[in-house]
Design an enzyme around this catalytic site. Sequence first.
Site, PDB file in Angstrom:
ATOM      1  N   LYS A 171       0.841  -1.204   0.000  1.00  0.00           N
ATOM      2  CA  LYS A 171       0.000   0.000   0.000  1.00  0.00           C
ATOM      3  C   LYS A 171       0.872   1.249   0.000  1.00  0.00           C
ATOM      4  CE  LYS A 171      -1.684   2.963   2.669  1.00  0.00           C
ATOM      5  NZ  LYS A 171      -1.784   4.097   1.761  1.00  0.00           N
ATOM      6  N   GLU A 246      10.120   2.603  10.358  1.00  0.00           N
ATOM      7  CA  GLU A 246      11.057   3.702  10.127  1.00  0.00           C
ATOM      8  C   GLU A 246      10.237   4.981  10.190  1.00  0.00           C
ATOM      9  OE1 GLU A 246      14.171   3.638  10.122  1.00  0.00           O
ATOM     10  OE2 GLU A 246      14.524   1.493   9.835  1.00  0.00           O
ATOM     11  N   CYS A 280      13.319  12.302   6.013  1.00  0.00           N
ATOM     12  CA  CYS A 280      13.388  11.896   7.420  1.00  0.00           C
ATOM     13  C   CYS A 280      14.782  12.141   7.975  1.00  0.00           C
ATOM     14  CB  CYS A 280      13.004  10.437   7.557  1.00  0.00           C
ATOM     15  SG  CYS A 280      13.887   9.416   6.383  1.00  0.00           S
ATOM     16  N   GLU A 379       9.165  17.258  14.585  1.00  0.00           N
ATOM     17  CA  GLU A 379       9.514  17.124  13.172  1.00  0.00           C
ATOM     18  C   GLU A 379       8.594  18.016  12.345  1.00  0.00           C
ATOM     19  OE1 GLU A 379       8.569  13.473  10.992  1.00  0.00           O
ATOM     20  OE2 GLU A 379      10.603  13.520  10.207  1.00  0.00           O
TER      21      GLU A 379
HETATM   22  P1  NAD Z   1       1.996   8.814   7.405  1.00  0.00           P
HETATM   23  O1  NAD Z   1       2.277   8.106   8.686  1.00  0.00           O
HETATM   24  O2  NAD Z   1       0.901   9.788   7.379  1.00  0.00           O
HETATM   25  O3  NAD Z   1       1.678   7.758   6.257  1.00  0.00           O
HETATM   26  C1  NAD Z   1       2.567   6.698   5.962  1.00  0.00           C
HETATM   27  C2  NAD Z   1       1.756   5.566   5.342  1.00  0.00           C
HETATM   28  O4  NAD Z   1       0.893   5.019   6.336  1.00  0.00           O
HETATM   29  C3  NAD Z   1       0.874   6.012   4.179  1.00  0.00           C
HETATM   30  O5  NAD Z   1       0.867   5.022   3.178  1.00  0.00           O
HETATM   31  C4  NAD Z   1      -0.480   6.130   4.845  1.00  0.00           C
HETATM   32  O6  NAD Z   1      -1.550   6.004   3.942  1.00  0.00           O
HETATM   33  C5  NAD Z   1      -0.424   4.963   5.818  1.00  0.00           C
HETATM   34  N1  NAD Z   1      -1.398   5.017   6.908  1.00  0.00           N
HETATM   35  C6  NAD Z   1      -1.960   6.113   7.482  1.00  0.00           C
HETATM   36  N2  NAD Z   1      -2.851   5.737   8.430  1.00  0.00           N
HETATM   37  C7  NAD Z   1      -2.845   4.387   8.474  1.00  0.00           C
HETATM   38  C8  NAD Z   1      -3.537   3.404   9.239  1.00  0.00           C
HETATM   39  N3  NAD Z   1      -4.446   3.739  10.158  1.00  0.00           N
HETATM   40  N4  NAD Z   1      -3.277   2.107   9.005  1.00  0.00           N
HETATM   41  C9  NAD Z   1      -2.347   1.742   8.088  1.00  0.00           C
HETATM   42  N5  NAD Z   1      -1.691   2.612   7.319  1.00  0.00           N
HETATM   43  C10 NAD Z   1      -1.915   3.923   7.508  1.00  0.00           C
HETATM   44  O7  NAD Z   1       3.386   9.460   6.942  1.00  0.00           O
HETATM   45  P2  NAD Z   1       3.648  10.358   5.626  1.00  0.00           P
HETATM   46  O8  NAD Z   1       3.072  11.719   5.897  1.00  0.00           O
HETATM   47  O9  NAD Z   1       3.274   9.654   4.402  1.00  0.00           O
HETATM   48  O10 NAD Z   1       5.233  10.440   5.623  1.00  0.00           O
HETATM   49  C11 NAD Z   1       5.939  11.380   6.362  1.00  0.00           C
HETATM   50  C12 NAD Z   1       6.589  10.734   7.553  1.00  0.00           C
HETATM   51  O11 NAD Z   1       7.405   9.641   7.120  1.00  0.00           O
HETATM   52  C13 NAD Z   1       7.535  11.656   8.287  1.00  0.00           C
HETATM   53  O12 NAD Z   1       7.343  11.535   9.672  1.00  0.00           O
HETATM   54  C14 NAD Z   1       8.923  11.142   7.913  1.00  0.00           C
HETATM   55  O13 NAD Z   1       9.930  11.413   8.834  1.00  0.00           O
HETATM   56  C15 NAD Z   1       8.666   9.695   7.771  1.00  0.00           C
HETATM   57  N6  NAD Z   1       9.697   9.048   6.952  1.00  0.00           N
HETATM   58  C16 NAD Z   1      10.611   8.252   7.591  1.00  0.00           C
HETATM   59  C17 NAD Z   1      11.623   7.626   6.877  1.00  0.00           C
HETATM   60  C18 NAD Z   1      12.595   6.738   7.581  1.00  0.00           C
HETATM   61  O14 NAD Z   1      13.177   5.885   6.936  1.00  0.00           O
HETATM   62  N7  NAD Z   1      12.806   6.881   8.880  1.00  0.00           N
HETATM   63  C19 NAD Z   1      11.711   7.811   5.497  1.00  0.00           C
HETATM   64  C20 NAD Z   1      10.773   8.636   4.875  1.00  0.00           C
HETATM   65  C21 NAD Z   1       9.758   9.239   5.622  1.00  0.00           C
END
Ligand code: NAD
Length: 477
Positions: A171, A246, A280, A379
Amino acid sequence: MTLHANLIDGEWVKGEAIPNINPSNTNDIVGEYARASTADAEQAIAAATAAFPAWSRSTPLERHAVLRKASDEILARKEELGTLLSREEGKTLAEGIGETIRAAQVFDFFAGEALRLTGETVPSVRPNIGIEMTRHPVGVVGIITPWNFPIAIPAWKIAPALCYGNTVVFKPADLVPGCSWAIVDILQRAGLPKGVLNLVMGQGAVVGQVILDSAAVNAITFTGSVSTGKRVAAASVEHMRKFQLEMGGKNPLVVLDDADLDTAVECAANGAFFSTGQRCTASSRLVVTEGIHDAFVAALTKRLEGLVVDDALKEGTHIGPVVDQNQFDQDLSYVQIGKSEGATLAFGGETLERDNPGFYMQPALFTECSNAMRICREEIFGPVASVIKVKDYDEALAVANDTSFGLSSGICTQSLKHATHYKANAEAGMVMVNLPTAGVDFHVPFGGSKGSSYGPREQGRYAAEFYTTVRTAYTSA
Ligand code: NAD
């Protein structure tokens, strides 16, 4: 406009059409993508479950061939896919193509790993008994990815999952389905049997939640925010399944008095603001000792004045737009928060008008910050960085480590003593010396400590820790 469908059990399944909007020009629709339903997600999990026994017994050469072909096609189409990436996510074309090449390299690496699967044999402590330790696939892996690396993160999760014989329900982030659809299409045509890789695009709260709640999903690898990561963890514990998270960062870049000023400014400008700060591993806290502070702030401000913020696809653009309205509002609200907390806005922070309607923001640099401020603790995930002035190395290290996150931590110094001490004492999964906090290799482990990561490392050979289970077999001769 062609509707890009979900892939379930080898069939392209249509659904409600959602437009994928270009953040550089909100009048530009990149494509239409089918939003999966709860029933679609359940069928995808059932298909992955049914496909697992045969795929788990596939030969290393079969897996190698699929991953190798995918790598070749991604590389051959790097300009086209890089353009798609920049159009849907907003990073510059150079960054989009670079990330596409990275995805190809990841598939290439795991194509090789498929041919290097090994085990160990050791003698037992008891007579006439042999012991074998072998790695086995975990089963159905749920892959949930964020929007900021639309091709690299799916690649570094899908490639090892398939390499080690798992089947997948994938997903991608709702905002950027384009690159994910493209690599699933490439992998399917590369020869994957039906049901081995399933794509369910759509909302986290709907499609993602089905993956979290399913007892048939044996492992979940997640990259995204801390709040969603906690949901993944709670749901996974409920099912006693393997999971890997992550999440966010608040990465420090320490600049010591003895640093090379040009190197430090380049590390800060790149680490904090390239990819619109939406990494990130972005350096959102610049921890600078007092002897170099003023020269560093002056030089970094000058560097920022020279950066062009514009359409991601336009030649000469250094920084593309923010990804969408929500993130844009969040970034701008943190600029207000910083001001109200008493930090000095030394540069930028305002919205910009360009030829096309988009989410353009001048990178923001705060000075006179304290590490207790919200802009230094939370963040932001945008082009906003804070300079924190400190007395000496010891205070710099203490400030750098004073955070709930622990992904990447950098230092600019010419002192071997301080660099060595920092590598040993920075509380982070990745430490950079005279390099930006963002920007990593694909063949070595990636991940953090504290609130940034949970579970085994991603990438390189360490990926096997998550995507396989070790079995210990005893044989009496
Ligand atoms: P997010 O948590 O909003 O979404 C991430 C994923 O989770 C998306 O596909 C989203 O649709 C899904 N999701 C949301 N609610 C869910 C639920 N209830 N059940 C299952 N899946 C669900 O994050 P984002 O806004 O897409 O990304 C930004 C974040 O990602 C930032 O905090 C960033 O630091 C982090 N990030 C971390 C890394 C790393 O490797 N540490 C790399 C890239 C981004």
